[in-house]
Design a protein around this motif. Structure first.
Motif, PDB file in Angstrom:
ATOM      1  N   ASP A 178      37.892  41.867  53.632  1.00  0.00           N
ATOM      2  CA  ASP A 178      38.290  40.496  53.968  1.00  0.00           C
ATOM      3  C   ASP A 178      37.531  39.446  53.167  1.00  0.00           C
ATOM      4  OD1 ASP A 178      40.219  41.296  55.818  1.00  0.00           O
ATOM      5  OD2 ASP A 178      38.742  41.460  57.423  1.00  0.00           O
ATOM      6  N   ILE A 179      37.317  39.715  51.889  1.00  0.00           N
ATOM      7  CA  ILE A 179      36.626  38.780  51.009  1.00  0.00           C
ATOM      8  C   ILE A 179      37.527  38.491  49.812  1.00  0.00           C
ATOM      9  CG2 ILE A 179      34.647  38.474  49.465  1.00  0.00           C
ATOM     10  CD1 ILE A 179      33.091  40.371  51.329  1.00  0.00           C
ATOM     11  N   ASN A 180      37.712  37.202  49.514  1.00  0.00           N
ATOM     12  CA  ASN A 180      38.424  36.809  48.300  1.00  0.00           C
ATOM     13  C   ASN A 180      37.384  36.734  47.178  1.00  0.00           C
ATOM     14  OD1 ASN A 180      39.859  35.688  46.224  1.00  0.00           O
ATOM     15  ND2 ASN A 180      40.585  33.921  47.385  1.00  0.00           N
ATOM     16  N   ILE A 181      37.273  37.784  46.419  1.00  0.00           N
ATOM     17  CA  ILE A 181      36.196  37.915  45.434  1.00  0.00           C
ATOM     18  C   ILE A 181      36.261  36.853  44.342  1.00  0.00           C
ATOM     19  CG2 ILE A 181      37.402  39.605  44.007  1.00  0.00           C
ATOM     20  CD1 ILE A 181      33.605  39.371  44.717  1.00  0.00           C
ATOM     21  N   LEU A 182      37.433  36.342  44.039  1.00  0.00           N
ATOM     22  CA  LEU A 182      37.534  35.341  42.985  1.00  0.00           C
ATOM     23  C   LEU A 182      36.799  34.055  43.357  1.00  0.00           C
ATOM     24  CD1 LEU A 182      41.175  35.880  41.717  1.00  0.00           C
ATOM     25  CD2 LEU A 182      39.037  36.701  40.730  1.00  0.00           C
ATOM     26  N   LYS A 183      36.653  33.770  44.648  1.00  0.00           N
ATOM     27  CA  LYS A 183      35.886  32.604  45.085  1.00  0.00           C
ATOM     28  C   LYS A 183      34.393  32.784  44.832  1.00  0.00           C
ATOM     29  CE  LYS A 183      38.839  30.955  48.810  1.00  0.00           C
ATOM     30  NZ  LYS A 183      38.906  30.696  50.258  1.00  0.00           N
ATOM     31  N   TYR A 184      33.948  34.023  44.757  1.00  0.00           N
ATOM     32  CA  TYR A 184      32.524  34.323  44.623  1.00  0.00           C
ATOM     33  C   TYR A 184      32.160  34.854  43.237  1.00  0.00           C
ATOM     34  CZ  TYR A 184      32.581  33.869  49.672  1.00  0.00           C
ATOM     35  OH  TYR A 184      32.730  33.383  50.940  1.00  0.00           O
ATOM     36  N   SER A 185      33.057  34.734  42.290  1.00  0.00           N
ATOM     37  CA  SER A 185      32.828  35.285  40.950  1.00  0.00           C
ATOM     38  C   SER A 185      32.744  34.190  39.905  1.00  0.00           C
ATOM     39  CB  SER A 185      33.957  36.241  40.568  1.00  0.00           C
ATOM     40  OG  SER A 185      34.005  37.336  41.437  1.00  0.00           O
ATOM     41  N   SER A 186      31.899  34.415  38.934  1.00  0.00           N
ATOM     42  CA  SER A 186      31.845  33.524  37.779  1.00  0.00           C
ATOM     43  C   SER A 186      32.762  34.086  36.699  1.00  0.00           C
ATOM     44  CB  SER A 186      30.410  33.428  37.252  1.00  0.00           C
ATOM     45  OG  SER A 186      30.026  34.666  36.690  1.00  0.00           O
ATOM     46  N   ILE A 187      32.983  33.319  35.663  1.00  0.00           N
ATOM     47  CA  ILE A 187      33.824  33.799  34.557  1.00  0.00           C
ATOM     48  C   ILE A 187      33.185  35.015  33.894  1.00  0.00           C
ATOM     49  CG2 ILE A 187      32.866  32.234  32.822  1.00  0.00           C
ATOM     50  CD1 ILE A 187      36.550  33.232  33.082  1.00  0.00           C
ATOM     51  N   MET A 188      31.852  35.067  33.872  1.00  0.00           N
ATOM     52  CA  MET A 188      31.156  36.214  33.283  1.00  0.00           C
ATOM     53  C   MET A 188      31.403  37.483  34.098  1.00  0.00           C
ATOM     54  SD  MET A 188      29.574  36.699  30.662  1.00  0.00           S
ATOM     55  CE  MET A 188      28.485  37.759  29.808  1.00  0.00           C
ATOM     56  N   ASP A 189      31.433  37.347  35.425  1.00  0.00           N
ATOM     57  CA  ASP A 189      31.734  38.507  36.275  1.00  0.00           C
ATOM     58  C   ASP A 189      33.118  39.058  35.976  1.00  0.00           C
ATOM     59  OD1 ASP A 189      29.293  38.333  37.669  1.00  0.00           O
ATOM     60  OD2 ASP A 189      30.131  36.862  39.057  1.00  0.00           O
ATOM     61  N   VAL A 190      34.062  38.157  35.787  1.00  0.00           N
ATOM     62  CA  VAL A 190      35.437  38.568  35.487  1.00  0.00           C
ATOM     63  C   VAL A 190      35.502  39.266  34.136  1.00  0.00           C
ATOM     64  CG1 VAL A 190      37.766  37.710  35.023  1.00  0.00           C
ATOM     65  CG2 VAL A 190      36.464  36.795  36.947  1.00  0.00           C
ATOM     66  N   LEU A 191      34.793  38.727  33.146  1.00  0.00           N
ATOM     67  CA  LEU A 191      34.855  39.300  31.795  1.00  0.00           C
ATOM     68  C   LEU A 191      34.166  40.658  31.694  1.00  0.00           C
ATOM     69  CD1 LEU A 191      34.281  36.130  29.602  1.00  0.00           C
ATOM     70  CD2 LEU A 191      36.425  37.360  30.001  1.00  0.00           C
ATOM     71  N   ILE A 192      33.094  40.866  32.472  1.00  0.00           N
ATOM     72  CA  ILE A 192      32.391  42.155  32.364  1.00  0.00           C
ATOM     73  C   ILE A 192      32.814  43.162  33.426  1.00  0.00           C
ATOM     74  CG2 ILE A 192      30.372  41.136  31.266  1.00  0.00           C
ATOM     75  CD1 ILE A 192      28.901  41.521  33.954  1.00  0.00           C
ATOM     76  N   SER A 193      33.690  42.775  34.357  1.00  0.00           N
ATOM     77  CA  SER A 193      34.080  43.696  35.423  1.00  0.00           C
ATOM     78  C   SER A 193      34.695  45.006  34.919  1.00  0.00           C
ATOM     79  CB  SER A 193      34.996  43.018  36.431  1.00  0.00           C
ATOM     80  OG  SER A 193      36.233  42.701  35.862  1.00  0.00           O
ATOM     81  N   PRO A 194      35.547  44.996  33.872  1.00  0.00           N
ATOM     82  CA  PRO A 194      36.076  46.291  33.425  1.00  0.00           C
ATOM     83  C   PRO A 194      34.991  47.192  32.830  1.00  0.00           C
ATOM     84  CG  PRO A 194      36.879  44.536  32.005  1.00  0.00           C
ATOM     85  CD  PRO A 194      36.148  43.891  33.132  1.00  0.00           C
ATOM     86  N   ILE A 195      34.021  46.597  32.128  1.00  0.00           N
ATOM     87  CA  ILE A 195      32.930  47.382  31.547  1.00  0.00           C
ATOM     88  C   ILE A 195      32.016  47.888  32.656  1.00  0.00           C
ATOM     89  CG2 ILE A 195      31.035  47.346  29.875  1.00  0.00           C
ATOM     90  CD1 ILE A 195      33.857  46.848  28.655  1.00  0.00           C
ATOM     91  N   ALA A 196      31.759  47.035  33.654  1.00  0.00           N
ATOM     92  CA  ALA A 196      30.920  47.448  34.786  1.00  0.00           C
ATOM     93  C   ALA A 196      31.560  48.609  35.532  1.00  0.00           C
ATOM     94  CB  ALA A 196      30.682  46.269  35.720  1.00  0.00           C
ATOM     95  N   THR A 197      32.868  48.582  35.678  1.00  0.00           N
ATOM     96  CA  THR A 197      33.575  49.685  36.341  1.00  0.00           C
ATOM     97  C   THR A 197      33.446  50.966  35.527  1.00  0.00           C
ATOM     98  OG1 THR A 197      35.149  48.161  37.346  1.00  0.00           O
ATOM     99  CG2 THR A 197      35.816  50.463  37.197  1.00  0.00           C
TER     100      THR A 197
END
Length: 196
Positions: free
Chosen positions: A34-53
């Motif tokens: 029940d968390i909308n992660i996009l509200k808690y993410s920076s642009i850097m989180d979005v850009l590195i999320s595939p590499i982090a996965t």
């Protein structure tokens, strides 16, 4: 070598696709909490999320590496084996050898390879997000989390927690004895201790 040059021109689109897959994976995971992660993410989180996965789990890294290598060699495999019925059925190939020249056939098989890679990566990322989120949400409901971290706040207080996830701005955790997910800004935490 021609395949490599064609694939090289598609790399920016490929990375954009990976970023979208990272967003899908994170959204599928956090939606179940029940968390909308996009509200808690920076642009850097979005850009590195595939590499982090990719690097978060060695099994996922090995699977995706095998998929990438397989898709690189897939056009040549299809060109050599397109006369076999099982290859035609799996990859839904059209009859090409009679209507097209070799270069057009190889381009068609390169397209099939890219489509195969895109679908397989989508399956891995979406499956990983849904599976991980489902498992964590059930552990929270059944109170079966492992509380292996101690958060020490800058104010001097501390909590024993199960750390679910972090990004560049927030910690997502469940406090021992509770069933609700808490979100704390990284700036408010002095340090984290790992409890063995």
């Amino acid at each position: 070598m021609k395949h490599f040059e064609k694939i090289q021109t598609l790399l920016p689109l490929g990375y954009l696709y990976l970023v979208i897959l990272g967003i899908i994976k994170e959204t599928a995971f956090f939606y179940q909490l029940d968390i909308n992660i996009l509200k808690y993410s920076s642009i850097m989180d979005v850009l590195i999320s595939p590499i982090a996965t990719l690097t978060s789990n060695p099994i996922v890294f090995i699977i995706i590496t095998i998929i990438l290598i397989s898709s690189f060699y897939l056009p040549d495999f299809l060109f050599k084996n397109d006369h076999k019925n099982w290859v035609r059925k799996i990859f839904e190939l059209k009859k090409t050898k009679t209507d097209l020249g070799n270069d057009e056939i190889k381009n068609y098989y390169l397209f099939i390879s890219i489509k195969f890679l895109a679908v397989f990566l989508l399956s891995v990322y979406l499956g990983y997000g849904v599976g991980e989120g489902y498992t964590i949400s059930n552990r929270i409901k059944d109170n079966k989390l492992k509380y292996e971290h101690k958060l020490n706040y800058a104010t001097g207080e501390s909590e024993i927690v199960s750390l679910l996830e972090t990004n560049s701005l927030y910690y997502f955790y469940v406090e021992k004895g509770k069933q609700s997910v808490k979100i704390a800004p990284i700036g408010g935490i002095k340090n984290i201790e790992i409890i063995y």
